[in-house]
Design an enzyme around this catalytic site. Sequence first.
Site, short mmCIF file in Angstrom:
data_model
loop_
_atom_site.label_atom_id
_atom_site.label_comp_id
_atom_site.label_asym_id
_atom_site.label_seq_id
_atom_site.Cartn_x
_atom_site.Cartn_y
_atom_site.Cartn_z
N CYS A 128 -10.09 32.06 -18.37
CA CYS A 128 -11.48 31.96 -18.83
C CYS A 128 -11.67 32.76 -20.11
CB CYS A 128 -12.42 32.45 -17.73
SG CYS A 128 -14.17 32.18 -18.09
N CYS A 129 -11.14 33.98 -20.13
CA CYS A 129 -11.24 34.81 -21.32
C CYS A 129 -10.48 34.19 -22.49
CB CYS A 129 -10.69 36.21 -21.05
SG CYS A 129 -11.77 37.27 -20.07
N CYS A 209 -19.52 39.33 -20.16
CA CYS A 209 -20.07 38.10 -19.60
C CYS A 209 -20.74 38.38 -18.26
CB CYS A 209 -18.97 37.06 -19.43
SG CYS A 209 -18.29 36.45 -21.00
N CYS A 212 -18.74 38.67 -14.86
CA CYS A 212 -17.70 39.70 -14.80
C CYS A 212 -18.21 41.08 -15.20
CB CYS A 212 -16.52 39.29 -15.67
SG CYS A 212 -15.78 37.72 -15.16
N CYS A 235 -10.22 41.74 -21.89
CA CYS A 235 -10.42 40.29 -21.99
C CYS A 235 -9.24 39.59 -22.65
CB CYS A 235 -11.70 39.98 -22.76
SG CYS A 235 -11.64 40.45 -24.51
#
Length: 243
Positions: A128-129, A209, A212, A235
Amino acid sequence: MSTISQQVVAAEAAILHSAQTLDHTLRDASPTHVIETALKTVGREQLALVSSFGTESAALLKVMADVDPAIPVIFLDTGWLFEETLAYRDTLIAALGLRDVRSIKPLAETLSRQDPDRELWFSDPDACCRIRKVEPLARALKPFSAWINGRKRFQGGARAEISVVEDDGDRLKFNPFANVSREELEAIYKLAKLPPHPLVASGYLSVGCMPCSSRTAPDEDARAGRWRGRSKTECGIHTTKTS
């Protein structure tokens, strides 16, 4: 070895030498002097500052704005940010007179292909990062030969031993706040009367985000609320070279 390969190796060696030389020169320099040196070294057109507009970002942005408010600022709008962070970005742009803030988003095609259900943050936070931060940053930094960020040694973890200047593939990476203490950071906020991030009052000492980021207890490290319950602490934009 081909001619192109030899040129790449030579370029990488030159960047490494420049980084080591600058780091030695700037080891004890003030944040202002580090940014001034970065600007003189590569010029405004080749220099960018990367900011999350998070809980500690205003201090670095203030120092940069005092040197040159037209230095490009890259802001990674991941699609998962708090509305408070987006509002804070606009507040600081106005308050500090920032002239060139570029909000960079992940590619829509990549999101639809790799995270169509917006659940990747839970199943694979590293992936995702990567698609929301690492790849967009690499794309945004392509026109630049050096960048500035706000990491500090007092944040601990992988940041405890950072240099003032690093090589980042074919770019220089400046860490003007590497030597800054928490007390010195707070003094910058107080002296310049910088507005705090709206979520600080709610217990968020480090904001990324939404999925998280969590509140931090008084006895915890400032970044303890990031990726809570996971071994992940970064990240990826500072652990993966952008070239």
